[in-house]
Design a protein around this motif. Structure first.
Motif, PDB file in Angstrom:
ATOM      1  N   ASN A  50      -0.932  -1.673  -4.425  1.00  0.00           N
ATOM      2  CA  ASN A  50      -0.075  -1.491  -5.595  1.00  0.00           C
ATOM      3  C   ASN A  50       0.471  -2.861  -5.949  1.00  0.00           C
ATOM      4  OD1 ASN A  50      -0.026   1.455  -5.766  1.00  0.00           O
ATOM      5  ND2 ASN A  50       1.004   1.331  -3.799  1.00  0.00           N
ATOM      6  N   LEU A  51       0.377  -3.245  -7.194  1.00  0.00           N
ATOM      7  CA  LEU A  51       0.942  -4.499  -7.678  1.00  0.00           C
ATOM      8  C   LEU A  51       2.036  -4.151  -8.678  1.00  0.00           C
ATOM      9  CD1 LEU A  51      -2.361  -6.470  -8.346  1.00  0.00           C
ATOM     10  CD2 LEU A  51      -0.857  -6.689  -6.391  1.00  0.00           C
ATOM     11  N   ILE A  52       3.271  -4.483  -8.327  1.00  0.00           N
ATOM     12  CA  ILE A  52       4.414  -4.153  -9.169  1.00  0.00           C
ATOM     13  C   ILE A  52       5.142  -5.442  -9.521  1.00  0.00           C
ATOM     14  CG2 ILE A  52       6.572  -2.861  -9.356  1.00  0.00           C
ATOM     15  CD1 ILE A  52       4.197  -1.011  -8.958  1.00  0.00           C
ATOM     16  N   VAL A  90      12.329   0.266  -6.432  1.00  0.00           N
ATOM     17  CA  VAL A  90      12.691   1.309  -5.465  1.00  0.00           C
ATOM     18  C   VAL A  90      11.524   2.274  -5.388  1.00  0.00           C
ATOM     19  CG1 VAL A  90      14.290   3.165  -4.873  1.00  0.00           C
ATOM     20  CG2 VAL A  90      15.137   1.136  -6.065  1.00  0.00           C
ATOM     21  N   THR A  91      11.034   2.543  -4.170  1.00  0.00           N
ATOM     22  CA  THR A  91       9.958   3.510  -3.998  1.00  0.00           C
ATOM     23  C   THR A  91      10.099   4.207  -2.652  1.00  0.00           C
ATOM     24  OG1 THR A  91       7.558   3.885  -4.067  1.00  0.00           O
ATOM     25  CG2 THR A  91       8.312   1.839  -3.043  1.00  0.00           C
ATOM     26  N   THR A  92       9.631   5.430  -2.613  1.00  0.00           N
ATOM     27  CA  THR A  92       9.597   6.178  -1.354  1.00  0.00           C
ATOM     28  C   THR A  92       8.171   6.261  -0.823  1.00  0.00           C
ATOM     29  OG1 THR A  92       9.364   8.244  -2.574  1.00  0.00           O
ATOM     30  CG2 THR A  92      11.592   7.568  -1.976  1.00  0.00           C
ATOM     31  N   ASP A  93       7.240   5.714  -1.555  1.00  0.00           N
ATOM     32  CA  ASP A  93       5.822   5.788  -1.206  1.00  0.00           C
ATOM     33  C   ASP A  93       5.345   4.413  -0.756  1.00  0.00           C
ATOM     34  OD1 ASP A  93       3.257   6.591  -0.855  1.00  0.00           O
ATOM     35  OD2 ASP A  93       2.806   6.872  -2.977  1.00  0.00           O
ATOM     36  N   PHE A  94       5.463   4.155   0.531  1.00  0.00           N
ATOM     37  CA  PHE A  94       5.197   2.832   1.064  1.00  0.00           C
ATOM     38  C   PHE A  94       4.593   2.965   2.450  1.00  0.00           C
ATOM     39  CE2 PHE A  94       7.031  -0.818   3.517  1.00  0.00           C
ATOM     40  CZ  PHE A  94       6.266  -1.812   2.931  1.00  0.00           C
ATOM     41  N   ASP A 118       0.846  -1.186   0.000  1.00  0.00           N
ATOM     42  CA  ASP A 118       0.000   0.000   0.000  1.00  0.00           C
ATOM     43  C   ASP A 118       0.883   1.238   0.000  1.00  0.00           C
ATOM     44  OD1 ASP A 118      -2.257  -1.541   0.067  1.00  0.00           O
ATOM     45  OD2 ASP A 118      -2.773  -1.121   2.144  1.00  0.00           O
ATOM     46  N   SER A 119       0.359   2.332  -0.527  1.00  0.00           N
ATOM     47  CA  SER A 119       1.080   3.596  -0.485  1.00  0.00           C
ATOM     48  C   SER A 119       0.172   4.670   0.093  1.00  0.00           C
ATOM     49  CB  SER A 119       1.572   3.988  -1.875  1.00  0.00           C
ATOM     50  OG  SER A 119       0.502   4.078  -2.773  1.00  0.00           O
ATOM     51  N   ALA A 120       0.788   5.727   0.580  1.00  0.00           N
ATOM     52  CA  ALA A 120       0.052   6.812   1.225  1.00  0.00           C
ATOM     53  C   ALA A 120      -0.991   7.387   0.271  1.00  0.00           C
ATOM     54  CB  ALA A 120       1.019   7.897   1.671  1.00  0.00           C
ATOM     55  N   ALA A 124       1.774  -0.147   7.499  1.00  0.00           N
ATOM     56  CA  ALA A 124       0.672  -0.810   8.199  1.00  0.00           C
ATOM     57  C   ALA A 124       0.225  -2.075   7.474  1.00  0.00           C
ATOM     58  CB  ALA A 124      -0.500   0.145   8.374  1.00  0.00           C
ATOM     59  N   GLN A 125       0.250  -2.040   6.142  1.00  0.00           N
ATOM     60  CA  GLN A 125      -0.074  -3.216   5.356  1.00  0.00           C
ATOM     61  C   GLN A 125       1.232  -3.846   4.909  1.00  0.00           C
ATOM     62  OE1 GLN A 125      -3.238  -4.188   5.148  1.00  0.00           O
ATOM     63  NE2 GLN A 125      -3.737  -2.377   6.339  1.00  0.00           N
ATOM     64  N   ASN A 126       1.503  -5.034   5.358  1.00  0.00           N
ATOM     65  CA  ASN A 126       2.790  -5.674   5.117  1.00  0.00           C
ATOM     66  C   ASN A 126       3.081  -5.883   3.637  1.00  0.00           C
ATOM     67  OD1 ASN A 126       3.393  -5.916   7.878  1.00  0.00           O
ATOM     68  ND2 ASN A 126       2.053  -7.695   8.025  1.00  0.00           N
ATOM     69  N   LEU A 127       4.359  -5.945   3.317  1.00  0.00           N
ATOM     70  CA  LEU A 127       4.829  -6.207   1.963  1.00  0.00           C
ATOM     71  C   LEU A 127       4.641  -7.693   1.648  1.00  0.00           C
ATOM     72  CD1 LEU A 127       6.493  -5.418  -0.611  1.00  0.00           C
ATOM     73  CD2 LEU A 127       8.532  -5.937   0.754  1.00  0.00           C
TER      74      LEU A 127
END
Length: 128
Positions: free
Chosen positions: A89-91, A100-104, A80-82, A107-110
């Motif tokens: 998000n499915l990547i 690589v992302t800064t938007d993570f 999930d992202s803010a 609370a919802q696990n990877l």
């Protein structure tokens, strides 16, 4: 004591194998943060239900990096992202690829799901 983390990205595109005379030379400013916690692990992403990495032990995250170390299979990362509410998000991370992302949102696990066979992945998350 303050901790530091940074990511430096450089991208070159050239018709020459030694990258001389590049057509494109992308060198954006270094992204740096001052986290006080991090998670670094190497895991096996499984097929089917996948593998869940518990990120909720952090209060927040400022950087997520996932490296798919498998030479032939892709891995799907779900997170999930803010501002995205409960929309995942499915990547797709290609074989040998990098996410690589800064938007993570922690609370919802990877969750990492391997395509056709289990894949070794390396994960680096920094935050507070």
């Amino acid at each position: 004591m303050t901790d530091y983390s940074k990511i430096k990205v450089e991208a070159l595109y050239s018709k020459n194998a030694d990258y001389s005379s590049p057509k494109v030379d992308l060198s954006p400013a270094i992204y740096s943060v001052t986290p006080d916690e991090y998670i670094h692990c190497e895991i096996q992403a499984d097929t089917g239900g996948g593998t869940t990495i518990t990120t909720s032990i952090l209060a927040s995250a400022t950087l997520l990096v996932v490296k798919n170390n498998d030479p032939t299979n892709y891995v799907t990362a779900t997170f999930d992202s803010a501002g995205n509410s409960s929309t995942d998000n499915l990547i797709r991370i290609a074989a040998g690829g990098l996410l690589v992302t800064t938007d993570f949102t922690v609370a919802q696990n990877l969750k990492l799901i391997a395509n056709s066979a289990a894949c070794e992945c390396e994960i680096f998350i920094v935050g507070t």
